[in-house]
Design an enzyme around this catalytic site. Structure first.
Site, mmCIF file in Angstrom:
data_model
loop_
_atom_site.group_PDB
_atom_site.id
_atom_site.type_symbol
_atom_site.label_atom_id
_atom_site.label_comp_id
_atom_site.label_asym_id
_atom_site.label_seq_id
_atom_site.Cartn_x
_atom_site.Cartn_y
_atom_site.Cartn_z
ATOM 1 N N ASN A 21 0.809 -1.220 0.000
ATOM 2 C CA ASN A 21 0.000 0.000 0.000
ATOM 3 C C ASN A 21 0.837 1.263 0.000
ATOM 4 O OD1 ASN A 21 0.180 -1.376 2.780
ATOM 5 N ND2 ASN A 21 -0.047 0.777 3.319
ATOM 6 N N GLY B 50 5.304 2.959 0.011
ATOM 7 C CA GLY B 50 6.756 2.758 0.034
ATOM 8 C C GLY B 50 7.271 1.865 -1.095
ATOM 9 N N ASP C 248 -2.495 -9.600 6.201
ATOM 10 C CA ASP C 248 -1.625 -9.258 7.333
ATOM 11 C C ASP C 248 -0.710 -10.456 7.546
ATOM 12 O OD1 ASP C 248 -0.442 -8.887 9.818
ATOM 13 O OD2 ASP C 248 -2.226 -7.979 10.712
ATOM 14 N N VAL C 249 0.584 -10.263 7.351
ATOM 15 C CA VAL C 249 1.494 -11.409 7.406
ATOM 16 C C VAL C 249 1.672 -11.954 8.830
ATOM 17 C CG1 VAL C 249 2.740 -10.668 5.317
ATOM 18 C CG2 VAL C 249 3.655 -10.056 7.583
ATOM 19 N N ASN D 180 7.624 -8.054 0.912
ATOM 20 C CA ASN D 180 8.101 -6.695 1.171
ATOM 21 C C ASN D 180 7.687 -6.194 2.559
ATOM 22 O OD1 ASN D 180 8.737 -3.706 0.360
ATOM 23 N ND2 ASN D 180 6.577 -3.746 0.978
ATOM 24 N N SER E 244 17.960 -6.506 3.903
ATOM 25 C CA SER E 244 18.784 -5.323 4.147
ATOM 26 C C SER E 244 20.230 -5.740 4.317
ATOM 27 C CB SER E 244 18.316 -4.634 5.431
ATOM 28 O OG SER E 244 19.289 -3.701 5.851
ATOM 29 N N TYR F 207 16.218 -5.256 14.136
ATOM 30 C CA TYR F 207 15.969 -5.225 12.692
ATOM 31 C C TYR F 207 17.051 -6.025 11.949
ATOM 32 C CZ TYR F 207 15.110 -3.110 8.084
ATOM 33 O OH TYR F 207 14.836 -2.902 6.759
ATOM 34 N N LYS G 149 14.090 6.674 0.864
ATOM 35 C CA LYS G 149 13.228 7.695 1.472
ATOM 36 C C LYS G 149 11.791 7.165 1.557
ATOM 37 C CE LYS G 149 15.641 11.343 -1.033
ATOM 38 N NZ LYS G 149 16.553 12.039 -0.152
ATOM 39 N N THR G 150 11.462 6.566 2.699
ATOM 40 C CA THR G 150 10.088 6.088 2.922
ATOM 41 C C THR G 150 9.725 6.407 4.374
ATOM 42 O OG1 THR G 150 10.812 3.930 3.717
ATOM 43 C CG2 THR G 150 10.370 4.098 1.347
HETATM 44 P P1 NDP Z 1 7.153 1.436 4.772
HETATM 45 O O1 NDP Z 1 7.046 1.592 6.249
HETATM 46 O O2 NDP Z 1 6.833 2.590 3.896
HETATM 47 O O3 NDP Z 1 6.292 0.209 4.279
HETATM 48 C C1 NDP Z 1 6.195 -0.973 5.008
HETATM 49 C C2 NDP Z 1 5.012 -1.738 4.485
HETATM 50 O O4 NDP Z 1 4.916 -2.989 5.204
HETATM 51 C C3 NDP Z 1 3.694 -1.009 4.713
HETATM 52 O O5 NDP Z 1 2.847 -1.235 3.614
HETATM 53 C C4 NDP Z 1 3.144 -1.681 5.947
HETATM 54 O O6 NDP Z 1 1.738 -1.622 6.082
HETATM 55 C C5 NDP Z 1 3.588 -3.102 5.657
HETATM 56 N N1 NDP Z 1 3.456 -3.978 6.823
HETATM 57 C C6 NDP Z 1 3.995 -3.839 8.052
HETATM 58 N N2 NDP Z 1 3.580 -4.849 8.850
HETATM 59 C C7 NDP Z 1 2.763 -5.632 8.106
HETATM 60 C C8 NDP Z 1 2.013 -6.813 8.351
HETATM 61 N N3 NDP Z 1 2.001 -7.393 9.551
HETATM 62 N N4 NDP Z 1 1.307 -7.363 7.335
HETATM 63 C C9 NDP Z 1 1.291 -6.784 6.118
HETATM 64 N N5 NDP Z 1 1.941 -5.647 5.832
HETATM 65 C C10 NDP Z 1 2.681 -5.085 6.814
HETATM 66 O O7 NDP Z 1 8.663 0.958 4.558
HETATM 67 P P2 NDP Z 1 9.548 0.631 3.265
HETATM 68 O O8 NDP Z 1 8.774 0.736 2.030
HETATM 69 O O9 NDP Z 1 10.798 1.384 3.415
HETATM 70 O O10 NDP Z 1 9.896 -0.899 3.569
HETATM 71 C C11 NDP Z 1 9.565 -1.967 2.725
HETATM 72 C C12 NDP Z 1 10.550 -3.107 2.951
HETATM 73 O O11 NDP Z 1 11.868 -2.651 2.605
HETATM 74 C C13 NDP Z 1 10.650 -3.591 4.390
HETATM 75 O O12 NDP Z 1 10.771 -4.987 4.423
HETATM 76 C C14 NDP Z 1 11.929 -2.927 4.875
HETATM 77 O O13 NDP Z 1 12.516 -3.640 5.952
HETATM 78 C C15 NDP Z 1 12.776 -2.991 3.633
HETATM 79 N N6 NDP Z 1 13.903 -2.076 3.603
HETATM 80 C C16 NDP Z 1 13.720 -0.722 3.596
HETATM 81 C C17 NDP Z 1 14.815 0.126 3.569
HETATM 82 C C18 NDP Z 1 14.669 1.610 3.524
HETATM 83 O O14 NDP Z 1 15.716 2.299 3.490
HETATM 84 N N7 NDP Z 1 13.458 2.166 3.498
HETATM 85 C C19 NDP Z 1 16.195 -0.403 3.574
HETATM 86 C C20 NDP Z 1 16.277 -1.833 3.586
HETATM 87 C C21 NDP Z 1 15.164 -2.619 3.588
HETATM 88 P P3 NDP Z 1 1.013 -0.393 6.869
HETATM 89 O O15 NDP Z 1 0.972 0.755 5.911
HETATM 90 O O16 NDP Z 1 -0.313 -0.965 7.221
HETATM 91 O O17 NDP Z 1 1.859 -0.092 8.079
#
Ligand code: NDP
Length: 314
Positions: free
Chosen positions: A46, A48, A94-95, A121, A173, A233, A271-272
């Site tokens: 949804n 990032g 929801d995972v 993701n 990561s 993490y 940038k998220t």
């Molecule tokens: P965001 O926080 O923007 O997105 C995280 C997403 O995961 C959201 O859609 C969130 O849903 C969802 N989520 C969290 N918990 C659950 C759950 N229990 N079930 C289903 N969905 C869930 O972060 P990013 O886009 O940055 O992160 C995406 C991935 O990239 C992650 O795995 C992160 O660890 C990895 N990553 C990111 C980096 C970065 O620099 N940003 C660097 C390295 C890895 P909701 O909106 O409902 O919270």
């Protein structure tokens, strides 16, 4: 600026240049093994990086199932892509919730019969800047590692046989690298066990993260020899990397026509919301190594971790 800082800046700029060059390499027509009937599921799509991966996979002409733990947020996100003419369906997932995973599997089976690509993701992180709190360690490990594992186990039986092979890509990561120069496990024996495919098992990985969580509960984790940056993490992603290696080996036994390839990658510092919008690249740039991995034309590669320069790392 001191000479040292200037050199570091130069190195950083060179690295970003190299990455952007890689990104300009297109998929040529004859390499396209997929079609609009190819189904890709993206978790946490949804926003990032997940949203971007969903967008880019759909823009390549696949059918994408955008999943979100919040139904209405998922519908909104999918609408944005659908209005852009992309072939995107949406479902709650929801995972952390086994009944949500089960319901999703039933829906997929009924509506599509199966899937071809799974992108793990969904993830959480509660530390920013120089913080290193373990207040939410359990949720971090549960979501990033156990949630990813649960999805892989649930989706494998739904992966359709094909000549190109089905694919699993997990967003990991570089903080979870086993043998990085920094931020690694102090226990050499454990590192070797996690790195050696003959010794590696699901039990070893689970025991490692559970020992860490037990020490968090006991208040002794700080002397446990765990990675020093974003410890919870880093441990969750270290487990994802190890599980990817393990599953790469287990899945390689499958016969031709029923192959499943599994890899994971670091998107870079993006940038998220997760980084508080810090980072040095956009979600669009962070997503594309994952899209590249999911669509690799010749998938001899499995069980590997890729850095953001698309190099195989450990
Ligand atoms: P965001 O926080 O923007 O997105 C995280 C997403 O995961 C959201 O859609 C969130 O849903 C969802 N989520 C969290 N918990 C659950 C759950 N229990 N079930 C289903 N969905 C869930 O972060 P990013 O886009 O940055 O992160 C995406 C991935 O990239 C992650 O795995 C992160 O660890 C990895 N990553 C990111 C980096 C970065 O620099 N940003 C660097 C390295 C890895 P909701 O909106 O409902 O919270």
């Amino acid at each position: 600026m001191t000479g040292k800082h200037e050199k570091a800046k130069e190195r950083r700029e060179k690295r970003l240049q190299e990455i952007s060059l890689l990104r300009t390499i297109p998929y040529s027509d004859h390499q396209r093994w997929w079609s609009p009937e190819t189904i890709a599921v993206v978790t946490g799509a949804n926003r990032g990086i997940g949203f971007e991966m969903a967008r880019q996979l759909a823009a390549q002409g696949l059918t994408v199932i955008l999943t979100s733990r919040d139904t209405s947020v998922g519908l909104e996100a999918a609408k944005v892509l659908q209005e852009g003419g992309l072939n995107v369906d949406v479902h709650q997932l929801d995972v952390l919730d086994s009944s949500s995973i089960q319901e999703f599997c039933d829906w997929i089976r009924e509506r599509y019969g199966g899937i071809d690509i799974l992108v793990n993701n969904a993830g959480v992180n509660y530390n920013l800047g120089s913080d290193n709190s373990v207040e939410f360690a359990k949720e971090v490990i549960q979501t990033n590692y156990y949630g990813t594992k649960a999805m892989i186990k649930a989706m494998i039986p739904l992966m359709r046989p094909s000549a190109a092979g089905a694919r699993i890509v997990s967003v990991s990561s570089r903080l979870g690298r086993l043998n990085g120069r920094r931020n690694r496990l102090r226990d050499l024996t454990l590192r070797e066990q996690l790195g050696d495919l003959d010794d590696l098992s699901e039990e070893v990985i689970d025991r490692t993260v559970n020992t860490f969580l037990q020490q968090v509960e006991d208040g002794t984790w700080q002397s446990g020899g765990w990675p020093q940056t974003y410890t919870d993490y880093s441990m969750s992603k270290l487990a994802v990397n190890a599980y990817t290696r393990l599953m790469g080996k287990i899945l390689s036994d499958r016969p031709d026509g029923e192959k499943i390839y599994i890899n994971c990658f670091c998107p870079g510092w993006v940038k998220t919301a997760m980084t508080g919008w810090a980072g040095n690249i956009s979600a669009e740039d962070g997503a594309d190594t994952g899209v590249w991995l999911a669509l690799l034309p010749d998938q001899a590669i499995t069980g590997k971790f890729f850095g953001e320069r698309r190099e195989i790392s450990f």
